[in-house]
Design an enzyme around this catalytic site. Sequence first.
Site, PDB file in Angstrom:
ATOM      1  N   HIS A  86       0.815  -1.226   0.000  1.00  0.00           N
ATOM      2  CA  HIS A  86       0.000   0.000   0.000  1.00  0.00           C
ATOM      3  C   HIS A  86       0.846   1.272   0.000  1.00  0.00           C
ATOM      4  O   HIS A  86       0.338   2.346  -0.349  1.00  0.00           O
ATOM      5  CB  HIS A  86      -1.007  -0.005   1.171  1.00  0.00           C
ATOM      6  CG  HIS A  86      -2.263   0.744   0.857  1.00  0.00           C
ATOM      7  ND1 HIS A  86      -3.453   0.546   1.510  1.00  0.00           N
ATOM      8  CD2 HIS A  86      -2.516   1.705  -0.057  1.00  0.00           C
ATOM      9  CE1 HIS A  86      -4.372   1.360   1.010  1.00  0.00           C
ATOM     10  NE2 HIS A  86      -3.831   2.072   0.057  1.00  0.00           N
ATOM     11  N   HIS A 117      -7.952  -1.082   7.251  1.00  0.00           N
ATOM     12  CA  HIS A 117      -7.080  -0.356   8.186  1.00  0.00           C
ATOM     13  C   HIS A 117      -7.040   1.119   7.817  1.00  0.00           C
ATOM     14  O   HIS A 117      -7.428   1.490   6.708  1.00  0.00           O
ATOM     15  CB  HIS A 117      -5.654  -0.926   8.112  1.00  0.00           C
ATOM     16  CG  HIS A 117      -5.602  -2.428   8.168  1.00  0.00           C
ATOM     17  ND1 HIS A 117      -5.669  -3.212   7.036  1.00  0.00           N
ATOM     18  CD2 HIS A 117      -5.538  -3.279   9.214  1.00  0.00           C
ATOM     19  CE1 HIS A 117      -5.637  -4.491   7.381  1.00  0.00           C
ATOM     20  NE2 HIS A 117      -5.560  -4.569   8.701  1.00  0.00           N
ATOM     21  N   ASP A 119      -7.753  -0.779  -1.052  1.00  0.00           N
ATOM     22  CA  ASP A 119      -7.004  -1.923  -0.526  1.00  0.00           C
ATOM     23  C   ASP A 119      -7.950  -3.119  -0.574  1.00  0.00           C
ATOM     24  O   ASP A 119      -9.067  -3.055  -0.043  1.00  0.00           O
ATOM     25  CB  ASP A 119      -6.570  -1.601   0.909  1.00  0.00           C
ATOM     26  CG  ASP A 119      -5.615  -2.627   1.494  1.00  0.00           C
ATOM     27  OD1 ASP A 119      -5.799  -3.829   1.229  1.00  0.00           O
ATOM     28  OD2 ASP A 119      -4.707  -2.224   2.244  1.00  0.00           O
TER      29      ASP A 119
HETATM   30 MN   LIG Z   1      -3.982  -0.546   3.369  1.00  0.00          MN
END
Ligand SMILES: [Mn+2]
Length: 294
Positions: free
Chosen positions: A74, A100, A210
Amino acid sequence: LGPAAIRYAGLEDVLAKMGLDVRDRGDLPHTAPNTMEGGLKNFLPMLDTVKRLRETTSETLNENRFPLIIGGDHMVAAGGISAALTHYGEGLAVLWIDAHTDVNTPGSSDTGNLHGMPLAALSGLPSEAQGQVDTEWATLLDALGPGPCLSLERTAWYAIRDVDVAERSRLAGLALTMHDIDRHGVVATMSSLREWLKAIGATRLWISFDVDSMDPILAPGTGTAVRGGLSYREAHLCAELLCEMLEDENNPCRLAGIDVVETNPLVDHNNSTAVMVVEWIASLLGKTILGTRR
Ligand SMILES: [Mn+2]
């Protein structure tokens, strides 16, 4: 391996069939993972990738083309978003669709993984660490300039469900959790996003997706899966409503670029995560059940 899995799942073909003019620039050259003693995990290879991606994304934006970045860790989002900040200036907002919040500093991270730190880097937070780690963090922040830093007040999080204590006070923009989605649904939470974009005067939106935002039953091919994520239909409805919103003439905010990250075919089942990614990107770019928007 993530980009290869997504290419193999037919990304270019699907987008071309939608009438989009696709130019695959290929993989960026990258070096093998390595960590200097006492430093950040895999710092040098990641720094190199982030720099190359910043340059490549700037070129794409300057050619009036649309950047679609496929990862990978990421942290690659930092390369694309820093280029978009330089190109579009402070009208840019970021939508972070992820389990997250990725706003840890090296000092606050429990794992030391750079993939948990891209928003801290983009917003220029101090390392909260000493020695080699602090020096490397300063080098990374330097590589994301010149250009404005991302304000965390112009960042929205969506589908989050695993947030570290130190990260909670850093979510200055709009934080839409899985609880909010359970309670109010995708339609209402997307309306809050739209209102929020209007309130902050956003004219461009970068979307960072993500794959761990999706439920691991559907998208097992990722490194840090957290159960209780977006269902298949929720993820697609979210993409479709984003497309509608970003193409609506009455809404001044347009799509700046996308990154889709954290696909790991080594832990996937039959490349199903990469196939989902391709379908999701197509929905976001205008594919509908009965055809294409444009
Ligand atoms: Mn992430």
